[in-house]
Design an enzyme around this catalytic site. Structure first.
Site, PDB file in Angstrom:
ATOM      1  N   LYS A  92      -6.348  19.063  -6.843  1.00 48.69           N
ATOM      2  CA  LYS A  92      -5.887  18.447  -5.791  1.00 48.69           C
ATOM      3  C   LYS A  92      -4.769  17.809  -6.023  1.00 48.69           C
ATOM      4  CE  LYS A  92      -5.415  14.676  -2.993  1.00 48.69           C
ATOM      5  NZ  LYS A  92      -5.285  13.327  -3.173  1.00 48.69           N
ATOM      6  N   GLY A 107     -10.233   6.899  -1.674  1.00 47.06           N
ATOM      7  CA  GLY A 107     -10.346   7.552  -2.946  1.00 47.06           C
ATOM      8  C   GLY A 107     -10.817   8.994  -2.616  1.00 47.06           C
ATOM      9  N   GLY A 108     -10.168  10.071  -3.379  1.00 41.60           N
ATOM     10  CA  GLY A 108     -10.252  11.230  -3.069  1.00 41.60           C
ATOM     11  C   GLY A 108     -11.606  11.864  -3.717  1.00 41.60           C
ATOM     12  N   LYS A 109     -12.089  11.401  -4.896  1.00 38.21           N
ATOM     13  CA  LYS A 109     -13.371  11.759  -5.265  1.00 38.21           C
ATOM     14  C   LYS A 109     -14.555  11.261  -4.788  1.00 38.21           C
ATOM     15  CE  LYS A 109     -12.557  10.174  -9.552  1.00 38.21           C
ATOM     16  NZ  LYS A 109     -11.005   9.749  -9.391  1.00 38.21           N
ATOM     17  N   GLU A 110     -14.382   9.832  -4.126  1.00 39.51           N
ATOM     18  CA  GLU A 110     -15.398   9.336  -3.108  1.00 39.51           C
ATOM     19  C   GLU A 110     -15.446  10.048  -1.871  1.00 39.51           C
ATOM     20  OE1 GLU A 110     -12.979   7.845  -5.025  1.00 39.51           O
ATOM     21  OE2 GLU A 110     -13.814   6.241  -6.196  1.00 39.51           O
ATOM     22  N   ARG A 111     -14.250  10.307  -1.386  1.00 40.24           N
ATOM     23  CA  ARG A 111     -14.152  11.179  -0.119  1.00 40.24           C
ATOM     24  C   ARG A 111     -14.901  12.357  -0.123  1.00 40.24           C
ATOM     25  NH1 ARG A 111      -8.798  10.611   1.570  1.00 40.24           N
ATOM     26  NH2 ARG A 111      -9.098   8.606   1.752  1.00 40.24           N
ATOM     27  N   ASP A 141       0.750  -1.223  -0.011  1.00 42.19           N
ATOM     28  CA  ASP A 141      -0.068  -0.023  -0.047  1.00 42.19           C
ATOM     29  C   ASP A 141       1.055   1.257  -0.012  1.00 42.19           C
ATOM     30  OD1 ASP A 141      -2.295   1.791   0.622  1.00 42.19           O
ATOM     31  OD2 ASP A 141      -1.391   1.774   2.834  1.00 42.19           O
ATOM     32  N   LYS A 174      -8.910  17.101  -9.815  1.00 41.41           N
ATOM     33  CA  LYS A 174      -7.766  17.278 -10.710  1.00 41.41           C
ATOM     34  C   LYS A 174      -6.847  18.285  -9.931  1.00 41.41           C
ATOM     35  CE  LYS A 174      -9.595  15.965 -14.906  1.00 41.41           C
ATOM     36  NZ  LYS A 174     -10.494  16.501 -15.978  1.00 41.41           N
ATOM     37  N   ASP A 192      -0.316   4.965   0.638  1.00 42.06           N
ATOM     38  CA  ASP A 192      -0.584   6.260   1.803  1.00 42.06           C
ATOM     39  C   ASP A 192      -0.769   5.659   3.163  1.00 42.06           C
ATOM     40  OD1 ASP A 192      -1.016   8.301  -0.185  1.00 42.06           O
ATOM     41  OD2 ASP A 192      -2.571   7.269  -0.882  1.00 42.06           O
TER      42      ASP A 192
HETATM   43  C1  XBP Z   1      -5.543   5.897   0.383  1.00 41.43           C
HETATM   44  C2  XBP Z   1      -6.555   7.075   0.161  1.00 41.43           C
HETATM   45  C3  XBP Z   1      -6.391   7.795  -1.009  1.00 41.43           C
HETATM   46  C4  XBP Z   1      -5.898   9.303  -0.711  1.00 41.43           C
HETATM   47  C5  XBP Z   1      -6.144  10.251  -1.680  1.00 41.43           C
HETATM   48  O1  XBP Z   1      -6.023   4.733   0.982  1.00 41.43           O
HETATM   49  O2  XBP Z   1      -7.642   6.668   0.574  1.00 41.43           O
HETATM   50  O3  XBP Z   1      -7.707   7.931  -1.530  1.00 41.43           O
HETATM   51  O4  XBP Z   1      -6.309   9.437   0.601  1.00 41.43           O
HETATM   52  O5  XBP Z   1      -5.943   9.818  -2.855  1.00 41.43           O
HETATM   53  P1  XBP Z   1      -5.198   3.426   0.886  1.00 41.43           P
HETATM   54  P2  XBP Z   1      -6.499  10.255  -4.419  1.00 41.43           P
HETATM   55  O6  XBP Z   1      -3.674   3.882   1.459  1.00 41.43           O
HETATM   56  O7  XBP Z   1      -5.910   2.566   1.729  1.00 41.43           O
HETATM   57  O8  XBP Z   1      -4.660   3.225  -0.556  1.00 41.43           O
HETATM   58  O9  XBP Z   1      -7.011  11.669  -4.049  1.00 41.43           O
HETATM   59  O10 XBP Z   1      -5.570  10.298  -5.559  1.00 41.43           O
HETATM   60  O11 XBP Z   1      -7.814   9.322  -4.616  1.00 41.43           O
HETATM   61 MG    MG Z   2      -3.034   3.034   3.370  1.00 42.16          MG
END
Ligand code: XBP
Ligand code: MG
Length: 259
Positions: free
Chosen positions: A90, A53-57, A10, A88, A12
């Site tokens: 972000k 996911g950023g869009k989903e968040r 993973d 985009k 993040d």
């Molecule tokens: C990471 C995330 C990502 C980032 C944002 O989860 O949830 O969504 O916070 O990234 P994980 P984007 O570590 O479980 O993969 O804005 O590019 O979606």
């Molecule tokens: Mg993670």
């Protein structure tokens, strides 16, 4: 017998502590840029991390938080499009931040990656974040050539169902033509381990500030970080005799996991 062939990471929270001082900051910069009256505090962001996911968040925030309603009426009418544009922007803010070197790799990550490569273990990435965020992080921490160390970078919208669904790990395994019992996964969060275990992968957890209270009962090993020669790691659950996570331990964990 199935031997350990590959490690799937993973990004993040696992390779680097990107969320609080990286993604969160970039989301807020995008909101400011668009004149959207949203600001995600560290605390609110901790709640929002339940959604990957950023869009989903952003969509979840818009749908569930009263204060998210304080946006222009024409933005409300075009909310899907606005979220795409915000995302985009972000990503631009986030990769700019990474290019300053503001977000280092977590303790022991570079050491373990190097050891794994010396032992001929194959490497891959399985993450919900956007692909350019991954390559930017690798480039600005390990150098541009490190992108090639990972034979698969499974990221973002490449699968429709993000973590906690197992799809991103299943995708990486398929690309590498490996079975789950030939690999180990590295995660930091409950959504992450639900995804990796959903794909039948034995999983090692390194917790971070946002995830210390998550449920990791299903992990093969839980550490505070991977440890290096200057900083011993703490074992929070499971068995490890060393004060750094090394390749010998990975082979041992893998052997135990396949029984
Ligand atoms: C990471 C995330 C990502 C980032 C944002 O989860 O949830 O969504 O916070 O990234 P994980 P984007 O570590 O479980 O993969 O804005 O590019 O979606
Ligand atoms: Mg993670």
């Amino acid at each position: 017998m199935n031997t350990l062939e590959a490690l799937i990471f993973d990004v993040d929270g696992t390779l680097a502590d990107t969320e609080r001082d990286g993604h969160r900051v970039a989301f807020n910069a995008a909101f400011d840029e668009f004149g959207v009256n949203w600001h995600w505090s560290e605390e609110v962001y901790g709640e929002l991390l339940a959604v990957t996911g950023g869009k989903e968040r952003m969509r979840f925030y818009y749908d569930n938080y009263d204060e998210a309603d304080e946006i222009f009426d024409d933005f409300k009418l075009r909310i899907d499009e606005i979220i795409t544009e915000l995302h985009k922007a972000k990503t631009v803010h986030y990769t700019e931040l990474l290019s300053t070197g503001a977000i280092p790799l977590r303790t022991g990550v570079e050491r373990l990656l190097n050891e794994a490569r010396e032992h001929g273990l194959r490497l891959a990435i399985a993450t919900t974040t956007t692909p350019e965020n991954v390559t930017s992080l690798l480039e600005h921490t390990l150098g541009k050539e490190s992108i090639e160390w990972f034979e698969v970078i499974a990221a973002g919208d490449i699968v429709p169902a993000k973590k906690p669904a197992p799809d991103i790990y299943d995708y990486a395994l398929k690309q590498m033509q490996l079975d789950a019992n030939q690999c180990l996964a590295f995660e930091d969060s409950s959504n992450g381990i639900l995804s990796s275990r959903g794909a039948d992968l034995a999983t090692i957890i390194t917790v971070n500030g946002y995830t210390t209270d998550h449920d990791f009962d299903d992990a093969a090993l839980v550490l505070d970080h991977m440890g290096d020669e200057n900083q011993a790691c703490k074992v929070l659950a499971g068995q490890m005799d060393n004060d750094q996570l090394n390749v010998d331990t990975l082979f041992e964990i893998h052997r135990n996991s396949i029984g």
